[in-house]
Design an enzyme around this catalytic site. Structure first.
Site, PDB file in Angstrom:
ATOM      1  CG  ASP A 191      -2.068  -0.966   1.114  1.00  0.00           C
ATOM      2  OD1 ASP A 191      -2.261  -1.515   0.018  1.00  0.00           O
ATOM      3  OD2 ASP A 191      -2.778  -1.179   2.115  1.00  0.00           O
ATOM      4  CD  GLU A 201      -5.330 -10.726   0.440  1.00  0.00           C
ATOM      5  OE1 GLU A 201      -4.409 -10.882  -0.370  1.00  0.00           O
ATOM      6  OE2 GLU A 201      -5.139 -10.606   1.665  1.00  0.00           O
ATOM      7  CB  THR A 231      -1.835 -13.615  -3.448  1.00  0.00           C
ATOM      8  OG1 THR A 231      -1.947 -14.170  -2.133  1.00  0.00           O
ATOM      9  CG2 THR A 231      -2.995 -12.661  -3.665  1.00  0.00           C
ATOM     10  CD  GLU A 289      -4.364 -10.517  -7.481  1.00  0.00           C
ATOM     11  OE1 GLU A 289      -3.710 -10.085  -6.502  1.00  0.00           O
ATOM     12  OE2 GLU A 289      -5.521 -10.162  -7.725  1.00  0.00           O
ATOM     13  CG  LEU A 306       5.596  -8.867  -2.002  1.00  0.00           C
ATOM     14  CD1 LEU A 306       6.845  -9.145  -1.175  1.00  0.00           C
ATOM     15  CD2 LEU A 306       4.946  -7.565  -1.557  1.00  0.00           C
TER      16      LEU A 306
END
Length: 460
Positions: free
Chosen positions: A102, A186, A347, A385, A388
């Protein structure tokens, strides 16, 4: 879901837009608009299928309940259409800020924050009284606590407004609605918050069940189970955010409380509450988008890979995934998603076990395989995904191999920005997109061992 994978051969690649793509001040404008058309054209020329963008609750309905400003997003979707790109739109009902990656701060709508200030039990709460304003507590899902509406009604109304505003784009440009259901979008509890350095990798996190609404539900469940004392709160011996599993009586390997009758009761209740929340929110989403041709739903599940090599899987438990060495916590989630025709978006697909710090007992590859198996058994599509930003060939190799082996329906790359367009990174990325388009039509490329220079220690 099969249609999603069939638009191009292989596995379609989407690219996440920057978190602050739409101006936070008013929601009507776009940041970096002068370069955006050029960047979108570059993505299209590289064979990218489309973009993913967060549609922030805090921007669109930020000022007044029921007043929606989608102007900035309308401009972006129009630009994507003109560039020949599809759009995955994320219904982001969470705060931006305080999680991994973020870089901007976008709070919940001001009127929601005001209600949370008046009744702080609308916020997830830990055993020490720390309140989280990342997402409204699921304990009050069905209670009219937001100026006469329930949180689930607010989410459904938002999605209905989105459908109405973007009707001309649905099914042709906008092909996926990802439904946010917790922090970072999530389906989980905010058990490992990075804000104010509350949590640091690889801490086990903490249970988030101490607001009055959650405690009331827990008390009812405990009384029904014939043990009202179990309804007073969560485990008191589960350590703190940054503990290791074996430093706690609840999560330790030998005789830990997680394996006792009480531990099984609590974890079943805690995880069931999360599943029921997902079911409620996705029911609303399906009522809005379920009959829109060419649009499918998806939901994101967190890749909590640290301490996966232990028996208790403590960080998964505090996040609400009742997954241990002896119990599959992802199959119930996959089945719940399947009831609504939603794709499971997972992820940490880029991570490899040997890249992680050994003392954290990380096993991201094993975790991805488990989640993929759950998706197959439940009959739901699996998308992925990267957790990072990664621009190296080692990460690309891992994604391509996993995409092919697990027959992923799509992959979303984190994220568009100056680093991606650096010449060396861009050349590698374009080659990666080409390889993903071939995934499924050729044997998997062998997973090469990384050199010391390539190895990346990934946290979170």
């Amino acid at each position: 879901m099969a249609e999603c994978a069939a638009r191009k051969s292989g596995v379609p690649v989407f690219v996440m837009m920057p978190l602050d793509t739409v101006k936070t001040c008013c929601g009507s404008g776009l940041n970096h608009r002068k370069t955006m058309a050029r960047d979108l054209a570059a993505l299209q020329s590289a064979g990218v299928e489309g973009i993913m963008v967060d549609v922030w609750w805090g921007i669109v309905e930020g000022e007044e309940p029921g007043m929606y400003n989608f102007d900035g997003y309308m401009k972006l979707v129009g630009m994507a259409r003109d560039a020949g790109l599809k759009v995955q739109a994320v219904m982001s009902f969470h705060q931006c800020g305080g999680n991994v990656g973020d870089t901007v701060n976008i709070p919940l709508p001001q009127w929601v924050v005001e209600e949370m200030d008046k009744d702080q039990d609308l916020a997830y709460t830990d055993q020490w009284g720390r309140r989280s304003y990342e997402y409204v507590s699921l304990g009050c899902d069905d209670m009219p606590v937001l100026q006469g509406r329930t949180p689930v009604q607010c989410y459904t109304d938002f999605m209905s407004a989105f459908r109405d505003h973007f009707a001309a784009f649905l099914g042709n440009t906008i092909v996926e609605i990802q439904v946010g259901m917790g922090p970072a979008g999530e389906l989980r509890y905010p058990s490992y918050p990075e804000s104010e350095e509350t949590w640091k990798f690889p801490g086990i996190g903490a249970f988030q069940c101490y607001d009055k609404y959650m405690l009331s539900n827990l008390a009812i469940a405990a009384a029904t189970a014939g043990n009202p004392d179990w309804g007073l709160g969560g485990p008191t011996d589960a350590g703190d955010y940054n503990s290791c599993p074996d430093d706690t009586d609840f999560f330790r390997q030998d005789g830990g409380g997680w394996g006792t009758e009480y531990g099984q009761f609590f974890m079943s209740w805690y995880s069931r509450m999360l599943l029921e929340h997902g079911d409620r929110v996705l029911s609303g989403a399906a009522s809005v988008f379920g009959h829109v041709p060419g649009v499918h739903l998806s939901a994101k599940v967190a890749g909590i890979h640290w301490h996966y090599g232990t028996e208790s899987h403590a960080p998964e438990l505090t996040a609400g995934y009742y997954n241990t060495q002896h119990r599959d916590g992802y199959l119930p989630i996959a089945r719940m998603l399947g009831r609504h025709g939603a794709v499971l978006n997972f992820t940490c697909v880029e991570m490899r076990d040997h890249e992680q710090p050994q003392d954290a007992r990380c096993q991201p590859e094993c975790l991805v395989r488990q989640v993929a198996a759950a998706a197959r058994e439940a009959g739901v599509g699996l998308a992925g995904e990267n957790a990072l930003p990664r621009y190296d060939d080692a990460a690309h190799d891992q994604v391509v191999a996993t995409a092919q082996e697990e027959q992923m329906v799509a992959f979303t790359y984190l994220r568009m920005g100056p680093d991606l367009f650096q010449p060396e990174n861009w050349i590698r990325f374009a080659a990666f997109v080409k390889r993903m388009s071939d995934a499924g039509s050729s044997p998997p490329r062998s997973r090469q061992k990384t050199t010391e220079d390539d190895a990346v220690s990934v946290q979170g």
